[in-house]
Write a protein that holds these residues in place. Sequence first.
Motif, PDB file in Angstrom:
ATOM      1  N   PRO A 328     -22.233 -17.272  30.530  1.00  0.00           N
ATOM      2  CA  PRO A 328     -22.709 -18.332  31.221  1.00  0.00           C
ATOM      3  C   PRO A 328     -24.134 -18.400  32.001  1.00  0.00           C
ATOM      4  O   PRO A 328     -24.499 -19.643  32.254  1.00  0.00           O
ATOM      5  N   LEU A 329     -24.641 -17.238  32.201  1.00  0.00           N
ATOM      6  CA  LEU A 329     -26.090 -17.183  32.630  1.00  0.00           C
ATOM      7  C   LEU A 329     -27.244 -17.416  31.449  1.00  0.00           C
ATOM      8  O   LEU A 329     -28.217 -17.188  31.980  1.00  0.00           O
ATOM      9  N   GLY A 330     -26.706 -17.630  30.198  1.00  0.00           N
ATOM     10  CA  GLY A 330     -27.659 -17.690  29.316  1.00  0.00           C
ATOM     11  C   GLY A 330     -28.098 -16.590  28.627  1.00  0.00           C
ATOM     12  O   GLY A 330     -29.054 -16.626  27.594  1.00  0.00           O
ATOM     13  N   PHE A 331     -27.305 -15.203  28.903  1.00  0.00           N
ATOM     14  CA  PHE A 331     -27.581 -14.264  28.243  1.00  0.00           C
ATOM     15  C   PHE A 331     -26.752 -13.796  27.181  1.00  0.00           C
ATOM     16  O   PHE A 331     -25.428 -14.405  27.229  1.00  0.00           O
ATOM     17  N   THR A 332     -27.107 -13.275  25.998  1.00  0.00           N
ATOM     18  CA  THR A 332     -26.041 -13.121  24.849  1.00  0.00           C
ATOM     19  C   THR A 332     -25.594 -11.633  24.721  1.00  0.00           C
ATOM     20  O   THR A 332     -24.839 -11.347  24.177  1.00  0.00           O
ATOM     21  N   ASP A 333     -26.456 -10.775  25.498  1.00  0.00           N
ATOM     22  CA  ASP A 333     -26.079  -9.232  25.044  1.00  0.00           C
ATOM     23  C   ASP A 333     -26.299  -8.534  26.629  1.00  0.00           C
ATOM     24  O   ASP A 333     -27.241  -8.621  27.279  1.00  0.00           O
ATOM     25  N   ALA A 334     -25.188  -8.127  27.110  1.00  0.00           N
ATOM     26  CA  ALA A 334     -25.085  -7.641  28.482  1.00  0.00           C
ATOM     27  C   ALA A 334     -25.815  -6.203  28.423  1.00  0.00           C
ATOM     28  O   ALA A 334     -26.428  -6.053  29.438  1.00  0.00           O
ATOM     29  N   ALA A 335     -26.039  -5.556  27.429  1.00  0.00           N
ATOM     30  CA  ALA A 335     -27.037  -4.432  27.510  1.00  0.00           C
ATOM     31  C   ALA A 335     -28.409  -4.708  27.726  1.00  0.00           C
ATOM     32  O   ALA A 335     -29.037  -4.007  28.479  1.00  0.00           O
TER      33      ALA A 335
END
Length: 388
Positions: A328-335
């Motif tokens: 939801p914050l626009g990121f695709t990879d939490a790492a």
Amino acid sequence: MREPALVPRLRPFTATIFAEMTALAVKHNAVNLGQGFPDTDGPAGMLEAAKNALFGGANQYPPGPGRPELRAAIARHRLRYGTEYDPDTEILVTAGATEAITAALIALTERGDEVIVVEPYYDSYAAAVAMAGAERRVIGLVENPDGRLELDLDALRAAITPRTRAVLLNSPHNPTGTVFTRAQLEAVAALCVEHDLIAITDEVYEHLVFDGNEHVPLATLPSMRERTVSISSAGKTFNCTGWKIGWVCSTPELVAAVKAAKQFITFVSGGPLQPAVAYALDNELEWVEGLRTSLQDKRDRLSAGLADAGFEVRPSEGTYFVCVDVRPLGFTDAAELAWELPERVGVAAVPVKVFTDHPEEWKHLLRFAFCKRNEVIDEAVKRLRSLV
């Protein structure tokens, strides 16, 4: 020179990631919500008992199975679940739960055996299976529409082969905070009985269960006591993770096998701390209930702050941890986000995909620890609100 033979079997392994994340947190003066240990001490009576033992001469090797007063206290503690264990033959004290799990796998599996592990898994599991010479077969938790993760019983059933020797279960579950239901565990028990499998259960968060959920030891279910190696420890229950006092409860035959492996790993440990843990098991469970209530409040505090910062928060039913979806914050990879967070906003967290064999399936989740003082949680939330 060729790579040492064991090294490839130890991958993926998260110890390096934890060390590097901690170094980043220190470098950038970040609030470290990546590491799962509390920042307050345990009950005063337990600490006083440790001091008395330390200055009272309990500083040499304890008995190999553990000090008798601790084994007796563990046996009394397990009675709360309705399971009775002989402290002389059915309980073994270990250097924390991690050693207990490793020794159990080394003792009870052979090269070519398969061990079913639930993904995401605590980081030591992959290493322990590798050191035992066995092979891990991974099944993943499945995510419900409400974000709750639960056991995929169909996947578990499909994963069992003629080579399967053991199932390694962790509930309450690290890293996700899921607590397996009685119905799910009854289905696991039925499969273990049907296929003659050993169950190794990591129950270190047994007292840290929230919202009226129930911790059900697998060993309490029909026909499971004789095939379950139940493992727990004092660290999470009494805020003394550095003491490394764990234990194994099982049948005399299984405990003897685990002891045979354990004695050549650490031999013994924690001589003056064992009487203190015995005291705590007998006298400090009211303090533990206060800890559970406090942690539930901290979970709510951090979860609300993370939601306010724009994350999609997943349910946490126990442990120290809450997971969030970063998309939801626009990121695709939490790492990728985790590596950036210490410098960008001064907060450290851990990506869930490092606890898996299938990182692409878990790359959207980030794990935060809420076992911290409220002011630490509030500062982390304040910083995270500036992320976007």
